[in-house]
Structures are given as structure tokens and as C-alpha cells.
Design an enzyme around this catalytic site. Structure first.
Site, PDB file in Angstrom:
ATOM      1  N   TYR A 300       0.854  -1.199   0.000  1.00  0.00           N
ATOM      2  CA  TYR A 300       0.000   0.000   0.000  1.00  0.00           C
ATOM      3  C   TYR A 300       0.884   1.241   0.000  1.00  0.00           C
ATOM      4  O   TYR A 300       1.533   1.577   0.993  1.00  0.00           O
ATOM      5  CB  TYR A 300      -0.889  -0.039   1.233  1.00  0.00           C
ATOM      6  CG  TYR A 300      -2.142   0.802   1.160  1.00  0.00           C
ATOM      7  CD1 TYR A 300      -3.382   0.213   0.918  1.00  0.00           C
ATOM      8  CD2 TYR A 300      -2.105   2.178   1.372  1.00  0.00           C
ATOM      9  CE1 TYR A 300      -4.544   0.970   0.889  1.00  0.00           C
ATOM     10  CE2 TYR A 300      -3.259   2.934   1.329  1.00  0.00           C
ATOM     11  CZ  TYR A 300      -4.479   2.329   1.093  1.00  0.00           C
ATOM     12  OH  TYR A 300      -5.628   3.078   1.066  1.00  0.00           O
ATOM     13  N   TYR A 350      -5.151   5.742  -7.053  1.00  0.00           N
ATOM     14  CA  TYR A 350      -5.335   5.624  -5.598  1.00  0.00           C
ATOM     15  C   TYR A 350      -6.753   5.166  -5.351  1.00  0.00           C
ATOM     16  O   TYR A 350      -7.679   5.963  -5.335  1.00  0.00           O
ATOM     17  CB  TYR A 350      -5.064   6.981  -4.953  1.00  0.00           C
ATOM     18  CG  TYR A 350      -5.321   7.049  -3.456  1.00  0.00           C
ATOM     19  CD1 TYR A 350      -4.872   6.061  -2.594  1.00  0.00           C
ATOM     20  CD2 TYR A 350      -5.994   8.132  -2.912  1.00  0.00           C
ATOM     21  CE1 TYR A 350      -5.090   6.141  -1.233  1.00  0.00           C
ATOM     22  CE2 TYR A 350      -6.220   8.223  -1.546  1.00  0.00           C
ATOM     23  CZ  TYR A 350      -5.765   7.226  -0.710  1.00  0.00           C
ATOM     24  OH  TYR A 350      -5.992   7.318   0.641  1.00  0.00           O
TER      25      TYR A 350
END
Lengths: 396, 149
Positions: A300, A350
Site C-alpha cells: 500500500y 489511488y
């Protein structure tokens, strides 16, 4: 090995993945999150070779705003039998949605569960980077944040800068190490037609980018995006009859490192980290594997320092060695651990970790535009630096 | 506690709405004491552990009994950031400003976030010894700040 390990291993599979177009913040606002969610889910079902009417379970995280009942109604679904949400952690919860989906499937509460995320970040309340700023100016900060808000400590970039700064202080980690993560993301995304940022990036450009909150520069931060993505899961016995080779959930876990009242008062090791060391033990332990068994990692990358620290927390390198590990090209396509072949949040989109699950699935199917050989085990990590944080190991 | 005069880069003093912050049952005492210029922390009445932000129960011994205790306000900067990007136009006058994580002496490791004033912009403040003081934040409120010890 805990009983849960035996219960999950290869009994649940990802059978469909789908997404909408991706765009910059606000660019898809005219379509709305409801329509985007339905399109991503329809695409995931088409990929699996099933009708969206058979979806009977919905698994979300980060307070997903498009509620399951609306999706079931839109598709005219036959029945809705499961609706669950990971509690807290924002994007840290993304793989917790696989935990919940797996439990629902294995306990017989649902037969086809969809995990999804739909985002249009056009308003302040929809912008994760600005969420607490709005609350501060309207006097509605949470209890903990009332203590940092008056000092202008309100955004994720600022908060994670504190963790990064401590890591630099203790281990000599350099801004260029963070830059190397950004450079790698762009290099990986160069041939990904879905990626928002495909232009190559140099360390010099990273060094010259606008300072946001030291040491965090603009190019250390992912860019707020619009889009939706979905993943369909079912039990392995059903998965074998569907369109693609199943991608098995070898393990999935929810964990947190913070054991005291405040994230600021944790141990020095936990402060200079992505808060994923407990998670690493859970996710690898449940799969019965070691970090060295992982072929590709989807980490991430909301902020580049969190990738450096995630690499350490998951045990791909020693504590404090994340910077040199990245600098030596170990996360590149020919390195010991290719990271984010799709370009990640930094370069593709994102989407709160959903696009990392999609890419992990493609890598195991062998269908990525940036295929990293024939991986057998892929790690997907949720947002670091938050609690809870989550992760999973996918395999074929 | 010697206040410094250089308070031009403290968001809470230049951006309306940041001070006073929202109040909650467990945090009211902290802010009321701050308005009087005192830095207080919750301390477990059973085992003596300090904690911050306020919580209803002790993380070490799980006791629900506590008292508020004034502390010296001396500490060491543990980590920090210089914020350059103004969050909204209202923050334009404040940037660049620093937010430091200060580990407070005599508290067994309690850390608190605040701005350290009277330092050179962009300076590395980690390991700097600092001392707490309170600045006037308007409308009878005061805000905890630190200056180099």
C-alpha cells in the site's frame, strides 16, 4: 498453526475482478459513486462468468458509502444474505474485507461475495487528504485529534511524515530512498494503459518536487483519484467451474500494532514503522509461509516512506534496511521482490488498495500487462501506519 | 516557563477555529487546565502510569481510577515535521510551521504533539531539549507550546 489457518487455506477464491475507468480527483463526479460501483461490480461478474443477480454477499471497508441494498436493488439480485464492514483503519482495512468475505463464505452465509470500493474525491468530505481539515475548521475533530489539530497536524501526509522522520533519524534513511519508491512506481506503470501516471520519473524530479510536510514531497504522495473496483469471491468448490483459474486466498488477516492510548506513544520500533509487524506474523503464519516465499508484493503506497517501512515490517529485509533495499533495486522488475507491477497508488490509481488486489490476481493468472514471471504467492498489504491494518496472501 | 515572542507560525494562533477544539467529557479538564496555563496529564490512581490522550481506563493495569496531575513540561523532541503546504488559504500565514512529537520527562514515555517556537525554520529539532509554555489563543483560551530549554 491455528485452526483458522487450516480453515482458510485455499478454500476461498477470487473468481472475478473488475473496475471502471480511472481519473483524477473529481473527474468522474458527474457519474456518481453509485453508478461507478455498479459498473465495477458488473465488470467483475462478467470476468467471473456469473450474473450480478447471484451476488448475495457484500463486504466493505473504510465506511464505503454505496450501501449493499442499493446495489442489490439496482441489479435486481435474487437475495441479499450478508453485508459486512471492516471497522476502522480506512484503507488499512481493505484486506479485512477479504477476511469478512471468507468467513461469510465458509460459514455458509453467502455463496458469492463482492468486495468493492467506489470513490469520487471532489468534495472535502470525500477527500481523504483533507477530511480532518474540514473537521478542524468546524470544531468537530475526534477526541484524539483535538490535541494535534490546533498545531495544524491534520492530514495523513503530515502524520506519516513523523514516522518517516523518526525512521530517518534512527537508521539513516534518506529522502532519495523514498524517491526510489516513486521512481519504481512510474517505471512499473509505463506500459499499463490504465495508469494515470505513465511518464518516467527521475530522482532529480523527485528531489525538485514541492515540499508538502518534511520529509514528504509531492511525489512521495499518491494522488487522489476517482474510480471504482470490485472483486468477486466464492468457495473453491464453486470456483473451479467459473471462467478463470481460481486465485486462492491463502490467508487474510486483520491486526494492529498500537497497544497504548496514543499512536504517538508506541515503542520506538513501532513508531519508526508502518505498524504492520503484528500483521506480518498473522498473515504469514496463517498461510504457513515465510516472507522469502513471496514472489510479488502489492504494498500500500499511499506515501513512499510507508513502503520502505512495510518492507521491513513484513520481513523482506531487516529493520532499518528498507532504504538500502529499495535503493539497490530489489523492488524493481528484476529485483528479489518486485513491488506493485501495476504502478500502485503512486502511478496507477489511488483506490484504497482495491487496485492492488486486482493486480495480485492478474499476476497469479498470468494476465498482467507487466507480468512478473509466473508467481505462485503474492502478498497484498493494506494501508500501513493505521490501525487496524490488514493483509492477505494470494496463491494459485 | 519563559514564553518566546515568536508565535507567528503557530496554526492554532493564526487560523480561526482551531482553538478551542471540540470538547469531550474526558478531555474537558485538560483544556480547562490549559486555559490556566497548566499542563496536566491523566495518571492512573492504581499503578501510576501516565497516559495521553485521555482514556477511561489504564492501559497498564486496567484501573478506571485516575487523577489529573501537573507535569514539569520538560521534554525531548522525538520526531518532527516542517509543514510547507498550506492546508487551506487560512493556513497561508502559518507555513512553514513545525509540529514536533515531544517525549515528556517523568511520564514513562508519554509523547505529545505541539509546535516548538523560537527555532530556525527548517532546523532539525530531533533530540532537542524543550520546555512547555502556554500562549494566549484568544477568547480566554491558551495553547500549549514548547520552546528550546
Amino acid at each position: 498453526m491455528s485452526p483458522a489457518a487450516a480453515a482458510l487455506d485455499e478454500q476461498v477464491a477470487i473468481v472475478g475482478i473488475g473496475h471502471t475507468e480511472y481519473g483524477k480527483r473529481g473527474s468522474l463526479a458527474h457519474r456518481g459513486t453509485y453508478a461507478l460501483a455498479c459498473e465495477a461490480i458488473a465488470n467483475a461478474c462478467a470476468d467471473a462468468g456469473i450474473s450480478p443477480t447471484v451476488l448475495d454477499g457484500y463486504s466493505g471497508y473504510a465506511n464505503e458509502a454505496v450501501e449493499p441494498t442499493r446495489i442489490a436493488a439496482a441489479f435486481g439480485a435474487t437475495r441479499l444474505r450478508y453485508a459486512g464492514m471492516v471497522w476502522g483503519g480506512g484503507g488499512g482495512g481493505v484486506l479485512g474485507a477479504l477476511v469478512n468475505a471468507s468467513m461469510a463464505l465458509l460459514c455458509g452465509y453467502a455463496d458469492y461475495v463482492v468486495v468493492y470500493r467506489s470513490l469520487t474525491m471532489n468534495t472535502a468530505s470525500g477527500r481523504f487528504g483533507q477530511l480532518e481539515v474540514e473537521k478542524a475548521l468546524t470544531g468537530s475533530l475526534s477526541e484524539e485529534l483535538t490535541f494535534s489539530g490546533p498545531y495544524g497536524l491534520l492530514t495523513p501526509a503530515q502524520v506519516f511524515a513523523l514516522n518517516a522522520r523518526r525512521h530517518m533519524h534512527r537508521f539513516g534513511t534518506k529522502a532519495d530512498h523514498f524517491g526510489a519508491v516513486a521512481v519504481n512506481a512510474r517505471a512499473m506503470a509505463a506500459n499499463n494503459p490504465d495508469a494515470r501516471f505513465r511518464e518516467p520519473l527521475t530522482l532529480e524530479e523527485h528531489r525538485a518536487s514541492r515540499m508538502i510536510s518534511e520529509p514528504m514531497r509531492l511525489l512521495d504522495c499518491c494522488m487522489e483519484s476517482d474510480g471504482a473496483a470490485a472483486v468477486v469471491l466464492t468457495r473453491s468448490d464453486r470456483a473451479k467451474d467459473l471462467a478463470h483459474t481460481p486465485v486462492y486466498v491463502r490467508s487474510a488477516a486483520i491486526a494492529a500494532d498500537y497497544r497504548q492510548a496514543s499512536r504517538l506513544s508506541v515503542s520506538d520500533d513501532d513508531f519508526a514503522s508502518a505498524a504492520q509487524s503484528t500483521l506480518a506474523g498473522e498473515v504469514f503464519g496463517r498461510a504457513g509461509i515465510a516472507p522469502a516465499d513471496i514472489d510479488v508484493a502489492l504494498l500500500y503506497d499511499h506515501f513512499t516512506p510507508m513502503v520502505v517501512m512495510s518492507l521491513e515490517d513484513f520481513g523482506f529485509c531487516g529493520k532499518g534496511e528498507g532504504g538500502p533495499f529499495v535503493e539497490q533495486g530489489e523492488i524493481g522488475p528484476t529485483g528479489s521482490l518486485p513491488v506493485n507491477p501495476h504502478g500502485g497508488h503512486l502511478a496507477e490509481v489511488y483506490l484504497h488498495g482495491m487496485n492492488h488486489i486486482l493486480e495480485g490476481t492478474r499476476q497469479l493468472r498470468g494476465t498482467s500487462v507487466n507480468q512478473m514471471g509466473s508467481p505462485e504467492l503474492v502478498l497484498v498489504g493494506g494501508a500501513g501506519g493505521v490501525a487496524p491494518t490488514t493483509g492477505c496472501v494470494l496463491g494459485r | 516557563m519563559t514564553p518566546t515572542t515568536d508565535l507567528t507560525h503557530v496554526p492554532g494562533l493564526v487560523v480561526p477555529g482551531l482553538v478551542p477544539a471540540a470538547r469531550y467529557p474526558l478531555t474537558e479538564t485538560y483544556w480547562a487546565e490549559a486555559d490556566e496555563g497548566r499542563l496536566v496529564l491523566q495518571r492512573c490512581a492504581n499503578c501510576g502510569a501516565y497516559r495521553h490522550p485521555p482514556a477511561p481506563v489504564c492501559f497498564r493495569c486496567q484501573s478506571f481510577e485516575w487523577a489529573w496531575e501537573q507535569i514539569s513540561g520538560a521534554g525531548t523532541v522525538f520526531s518532527m515535521t516542517w509543514v510547507h503546504a498550506a492546508l487551506t488559504p487560512a493556513f497561508a500565514e502559518a507555513v512553514p510551521y513545525n509540529v514536533c512529537v515531544v517525549e515528556l520527562d517523568g511520564t514513562e514515555g508519554v509523547r505529545i504533539a505541539a509546535t516548538v517556537t523560537g527555532v530556525e525554520s527548517g532546523a532539525d529539532l530531533v533530540d532537542l531539549r524543550v520546555q512547555a509554555f502556554f500562549a494566549d489563543a484568544g477568547e480566554g483560551h491558551r495553547l500549549l507550546l514548547f520552546s528550546p530549554a
